[in-house]
Design an enzyme around this catalytic site. Structure first.
Site, PDB file in Angstrom:
ATOM      1  N   LYS A 252       0.831  -1.202   0.000  1.00 24.75           N
ATOM      2  CA  LYS A 252       0.000   0.000   0.000  1.00 24.75           C
ATOM      3  C   LYS A 252       0.869   1.257   0.000  1.00 24.75           C
ATOM      4  O   LYS A 252       0.394   2.335  -0.264  1.00 24.75           O
ATOM      5  CB  LYS A 252      -0.936  -0.031   1.206  1.00 24.75           C
ATOM      6  CG  LYS A 252      -2.053  -1.052   1.005  1.00 24.75           C
ATOM      7  CD  LYS A 252      -2.970  -1.187   2.193  1.00 24.75           C
ATOM      8  CE  LYS A 252      -4.090  -2.189   1.866  1.00 24.75           C
ATOM      9  NZ  LYS A 252      -4.688  -2.795   3.019  1.00 24.75           N
TER      10      LYS A 252
HETATM   11  N1  GLU Z   1      -8.482  -7.760   5.413  1.00 31.01           N
HETATM   12  C1  GLU Z   1      -7.420  -8.606   5.004  1.00 31.01           C
HETATM   13  C2  GLU Z   1      -6.412  -7.812   4.203  1.00 31.01           C
HETATM   14  O1  GLU Z   1      -6.731  -6.737   3.693  1.00 31.01           O
HETATM   15  C3  GLU Z   1      -7.879  -9.779   4.149  1.00 31.01           C
HETATM   16  C4  GLU Z   1      -8.631 -10.748   4.934  1.00 31.01           C
HETATM   17  C5  GLU Z   1      -8.950 -12.045   4.250  1.00 31.01           C
HETATM   18  O2  GLU Z   1      -9.103 -12.083   3.014  1.00 31.01           O
HETATM   19  O3  GLU Z   1      -9.103 -13.015   4.977  1.00 31.01           O
HETATM   20  O4  GLU Z   1      -5.291  -8.255   4.074  1.00 31.01           O
END
Ligand code: GLU
Length: 321
Positions: A252
């Protein structure tokens, strides 16, 4: 059975091409199967999450040609679709784990854990395996520690190894010593990713979790939670991560390769979906192809590796007109 999948980004930065790869693969898997796809915003960490980024992510995904049947804004039968609004559910799950004696308070600080040099090396998504220091404290020891520190709560991992068949990488087996008891609620009151994601995928009727291989080693932990909560786990598939020419993951922080930056630069979305289609082995050569046109071509046969390099030349093609 109707298949249900999801993309679940954390709005702590802009989506980059690696996230686009994951989002596109999970969407294609479900669209090809004629299932339902949902978007969930994983903003449980309120300090790191920004509502504006969650909005931007939705615009980026729509630009890429993705759509979803349920999600923030449009709602659906399993909402809300933002983790920050689902804390009652996490609390309920935690109460059940507590009542079953499957959690214990942990008073270790990060510094304490860092000092234990002999701790076996754990897995990347959770860091070092917790060596269980607070697992067997006596009531008296607990009371003494409680007087000086607010504890986190850890989940007692089963002692047996955990095996599962990943839809892409095949059979995976993790010994208890590599996993360790993990935090389900931090000392500051925040529920952990592992707990929230398990409760949500289960409550939202997700049948297929497809995500990046950086989360492969979260899966045995989540499977242990499914077991403890008496819920049926989904099928898990972990796709390789995209890396640059130097072997570094896109992150990011690489703002120039964020979807928002590519959009602003005037890059056509079909170029990004075409590049992804080529990297995944669904296209024989680099060509602009809209996401929709990849639905019949999606397969995971060539995704059985940990990393996919993206060359400078391919990135130049992405940005050319
Ligand atoms: N929120 C997690 C992330 O952005 C991904 C969660 C998932 O796919 O289990 O890395």
């Amino acid at each position: 059975m109707l298949r249900r999948g999801r993309f679940a980004p954390t709005p702590s930065g802009q989506l980059h091409i690696g996230n686009a790869f994951t989002a596109l693969c999970s969407w294609l898997q479900i669209r090809q199967a004629g299932g339902q796809f949902l978007l969930r915003i994983e903003d449980i960490d309120k300090l790191r999450s920004r509502p504006a980024l969650a909005e931007q992510m939705q615009e980026d995904l729509q630009w890429l040609g993705l759509d979803w049947d349920e999600g923030p804004g449009i709602g659906g039968p399993f909402g809300p679709y933002e983790q920050s609004r689902r804390e009652l559910l996490y609390d309920k799950a935690l109460e059940r784990l507590k009542a079953d004696g499957l959690t214990y308070p942990c008073y270790c600080s990060r510094a304490d854990l860092a000092r234990i040099a002999s701790a076996p090396h754990g897995l990347s998504s959770e860091g070092e395996a917790y060596p269980g220091l607070c697992r067997h404290l006596t009531d008296e020891e607990r009371r003494a520690k409680e007087a000086v520190k607010t504890p986190s709560l850890r989940f007692r991992m089963p002692d047996d190894p955990i095996s599962f068949v990943d839809g892409i990488t095949g059979t995976q087996t993790y010994g208890a010593e590599t996993l360790g008891d993990f935090v389900v609620k931090r000392a500051d009151g925040m529920f952990s990713y592992q707990l929230a994601v398990t409760v949500d995928d289960s409550a939202m009727g997700i049948t297929d979790v497809l995500r990046g291989s950086d989360l492969l080693d979260s899966t045995p932990r989540q499977l242990a939670l499914y077991g403890a909560l008496g819920r049926k786990p989904p099928r898990f598939s972990h796709i390789p991560l995209l890396v640059d020419a130097d072997g570094n993951r896109f992150s990011k922080r690489d703002k120039s390769l964020s979807l928002t930056a590519l959009r602003a630069e005037g890059v056509a979305p079909e170029r990004l979906s075409g590049l992804i289609g080529y990297l995944a082995g669904w296209l024989d050569h680099l060509e602009p192809v809209p996401a929709q046109a990849l639905i019949p071509r999606f397969h995971t046969k060539r995704l059985n590796k940990r990393l996919i390099p993206v060359s400078g030349e391919q990135l130049r093609w992405l940005r050319s007109r």
